[in-house]
Scaffold this motif. Sequence first.
Motif, PDB file in Angstrom:
ATOM      1  N   GLY A  76       0.602   1.553  48.585  1.00 34.20           N
ATOM      2  CA  GLY A  76       1.988   1.958  48.764  1.00 34.20           C
ATOM      3  C   GLY A  76       3.017   0.903  48.431  1.00 34.20           C
ATOM      4  N   GLU A  77       2.587  -0.296  48.087  1.00 30.44           N
ATOM      5  CA  GLU A  77       3.511  -1.381  47.742  1.00 30.44           C
ATOM      6  C   GLU A  77       3.582  -1.533  46.229  1.00 30.44           C
ATOM      7  OE1 GLU A  77       3.916  -6.270  48.150  1.00 30.44           O
ATOM      8  OE2 GLU A  77       2.213  -5.220  49.048  1.00 30.44           O
ATOM      9  N   THR A  78       4.771  -1.421  45.673  1.00 29.11           N
ATOM     10  CA  THR A  78       4.948  -1.588  44.233  1.00 29.11           C
ATOM     11  C   THR A  78       4.815  -3.063  43.871  1.00 29.11           C
ATOM     12  OG1 THR A  78       6.399   0.334  44.067  1.00 29.11           O
ATOM     13  CG2 THR A  78       6.496  -1.265  42.274  1.00 29.11           C
ATOM     14  N   LEU A  79       3.814  -3.364  43.030  1.00 27.02           N
ATOM     15  CA  LEU A  79       3.579  -4.743  42.612  1.00 27.02           C
ATOM     16  C   LEU A  79       4.217  -5.058  41.267  1.00 27.02           C
ATOM     17  CD1 LEU A  79      -0.199  -5.192  43.553  1.00 27.02           C
ATOM     18  CD2 LEU A  79       1.831  -5.672  44.955  1.00 27.02           C
ATOM     19  N   ILE A  80       4.185  -4.084  40.354  1.00 30.00           N
ATOM     20  CA  ILE A  80       4.655  -4.344  38.988  1.00 30.00           C
ATOM     21  C   ILE A  80       5.450  -3.143  38.497  1.00 30.00           C
ATOM     22  CG2 ILE A  80       3.943  -4.657  36.583  1.00 30.00           C
ATOM     23  CD1 ILE A  80       1.491  -6.165  37.607  1.00 30.00           C
ATOM     24  N   GLU A  81       6.586  -3.398  37.898  1.00 27.77           N
ATOM     25  CA  GLU A  81       7.356  -2.424  37.137  1.00 27.77           C
ATOM     26  C   GLU A  81       7.665  -3.053  35.789  1.00 27.77           C
ATOM     27  OE1 GLU A  81       9.930   0.354  40.130  1.00 27.77           O
ATOM     28  OE2 GLU A  81      10.693  -1.689  39.787  1.00 27.77           O
ATOM     29  N   VAL A  82       7.357  -2.338  34.728  1.00 30.75           N
ATOM     30  CA  VAL A  82       7.551  -2.884  33.401  1.00 30.75           C
ATOM     31  C   VAL A  82       7.802  -1.736  32.432  1.00 30.75           C
ATOM     32  CG1 VAL A  82       5.094  -2.821  32.760  1.00 30.75           C
ATOM     33  CG2 VAL A  82       6.601  -4.560  31.751  1.00 30.75           C
ATOM     34  N   ALA A  83       8.431  -2.021  31.293  1.00 25.90           N
ATOM     35  CA  ALA A  83       8.719  -1.006  30.291  1.00 25.90           C
ATOM     36  C   ALA A  83       7.969  -1.311  29.002  1.00 25.90           C
ATOM     37  CB  ALA A  83      10.216  -0.923  30.013  1.00 25.90           C
ATOM     38  N   ASP A  84       7.446  -0.252  28.383  1.00 25.06           N
ATOM     39  CA  ASP A  84       6.769  -0.397  27.089  1.00 25.06           C
ATOM     40  C   ASP A  84       6.750   0.963  26.406  1.00 25.06           C
ATOM     41  OD1 ASP A  84       4.917  -2.339  25.416  1.00 25.06           O
ATOM     42  OD2 ASP A  84       3.940  -0.378  25.419  1.00 25.06           O
ATOM     43  N   ALA A  85       6.862   0.963  25.077  1.00 20.82           N
ATOM     44  CA  ALA A  85       6.955   2.215  24.325  1.00 20.82           C
ATOM     45  C   ALA A  85       5.797   2.413  23.361  1.00 20.82           C
ATOM     46  CB  ALA A  85       8.275   2.256  23.561  1.00 20.82           C
ATOM     47  N   THR A  86       4.704   1.687  23.552  1.00 24.14           N
ATOM     48  CA  THR A  86       3.588   1.791  22.609  1.00 24.14           C
ATOM     49  C   THR A  86       2.979   3.178  22.595  1.00 24.14           C
ATOM     50  OG1 THR A  86       3.089  -0.548  22.966  1.00 24.14           O
ATOM     51  CG2 THR A  86       1.392   0.784  21.911  1.00 24.14           C
ATOM     52  N   TYR A  87       2.729   3.747  23.766  1.00 31.58           N
ATOM     53  CA  TYR A  87       2.093   5.064  23.856  1.00 31.58           C
ATOM     54  C   TYR A  87       2.976   6.003  24.665  1.00 31.58           C
ATOM     55  CZ  TYR A  87      -1.930   2.183  22.582  1.00 31.58           C
ATOM     56  OH  TYR A  87      -2.767   1.289  21.971  1.00 31.58           O
ATOM     57  N   SER A  88       3.115   7.236  24.187  1.00 31.76           N
ATOM     58  CA  SER A  88       3.935   8.225  24.877  1.00 31.76           C
ATOM     59  C   SER A  88       3.103   9.250  25.631  1.00 31.76           C
ATOM     60  CB  SER A  88       4.836   8.955  23.878  1.00 31.76           C
ATOM     61  OG  SER A  88       4.052   9.618  22.893  1.00 31.76           O
ATOM     62  N   GLY A  89       1.800   9.302  25.374  1.00 36.26           N
ATOM     63  CA  GLY A  89       0.960  10.274  26.049  1.00 36.26           C
ATOM     64  C   GLY A  89      -0.499   9.950  25.897  1.00 36.26           C
ATOM     65  N   GLY A  90      -1.314  10.541  26.756  1.00 36.08           N
ATOM     66  CA  GLY A  90      -2.759  10.334  26.701  1.00 36.08           C
ATOM     67  C   GLY A  90      -3.386  10.551  28.066  1.00 36.08           C
ATOM     68  N   GLY A  91      -4.710  10.487  28.111  1.00 41.14           N
ATOM     69  CA  GLY A  91      -5.466  10.785  29.316  1.00 41.14           C
ATOM     70  C   GLY A  91      -5.434   9.670  30.346  1.00 41.14           C
ATOM     71  N   ALA A  92      -6.071   9.948  31.493  1.00 45.45           N
ATOM     72  CA  ALA A  92      -6.071   9.017  32.630  1.00 45.45           C
ATOM     73  C   ALA A  92      -7.497   8.765  33.083  1.00 45.45           C
ATOM     74  CB  ALA A  92      -5.250   9.587  33.780  1.00 45.45           C
ATOM     75  N   GLY A  93      -7.679   7.663  33.834  1.00 42.27           N
ATOM     76  CA  GLY A  93      -9.021   7.394  34.342  1.00 42.27           C
ATOM     77  C   GLY A  93      -9.152   6.011  34.942  1.00 42.27           C
TER      78      GLY A  93
END
Length: 307
Positions: free
Chosen positions: A274-291
């Motif tokens: 529940g504690e946010t450790l990292i927030e960052v921005a990047d535009a390399t990928y706009s979509g894809g699966g999770a795991g």
Amino acid sequence: MKASEDDLAAVIADVSTQTFIDFSKLAQNFSTVASPTLYSSQKVVTEAGLAGSPCTGSQEAVTLRPYILYYDIENQVRAMYGDAVLLDETKKSFEWTVPDTKGMSIFKLGYEVAGRKRFDGDVVIYSIDWKGAPTDFAQRGMLMTSIWNTNPLWLAGFASSAVQFAADFKHTYCVSNVEADGLVTIGSREWEDYTVSSTVFYSLHEAGGLVVRSRGHKRYYGAALMDYSRAVVYVQKDRERVILAEVPYSYQEDVGYTLTFAAHQEKLEFSVNGETLIEVADATYSGGGAGFTISKGTMTCDSFIVS
């Protein structure tokens, strides 16, 4: 689809398309690796109508209702239906939210045609579409039904490049890899903005965590705990890895850590318990699966939730 008086003596017909592997028809002499294309909570939009009038002259004689076929936790085929929609000679668009299968794999999407009276004409499905990530797809808790079956069909929707990916007798999954970057993913490139979470218990390892926007197992975003001392978010593109951000974070083996990795537009957010450790921005990928990702070790994972 053509429906005639003879065909509709029982005033029922159906048509379907595969969205995943039909294991009853799968050859056993080779391996097939795939993920489903349709998941619980996704919205299926259908355009349909009649071409030709019912022989009675009534334009309310034919209904269309969507359904899914899926494998339950015992590997048995089950069906779930949506509400019936009355068709006429105008093109109608209707939306159906795919019901909750408790994370079980959907392998067919179909439509049942029913005539209140006999019908001689065409039922036309003009289009079927769904897009984006599911808003509530989850496999929760210990799902193993037998210690002798560590690879049930509910695991088959994941594609694994890890040495070991199996059902766990205490938690949901066990994931291990002797080398770096063993991945286990589910989903498709159409999954764009979503959050994935799981409670992870580490054994000996170098790094382990979650993956979002995976476009294969060499292009993805990773969020991991590493070396018992830090948290990192990185972007992987083939053999090149760029660390987008890292922070100190001390953790232990055999203790549950709830990891959450969110991707919304260009924003990536990694949280632990529940504690946010990292927030960052990047535009390399706009979509894809999770795991999951695991390097040089083992972790067990309790639940897998996409929202």
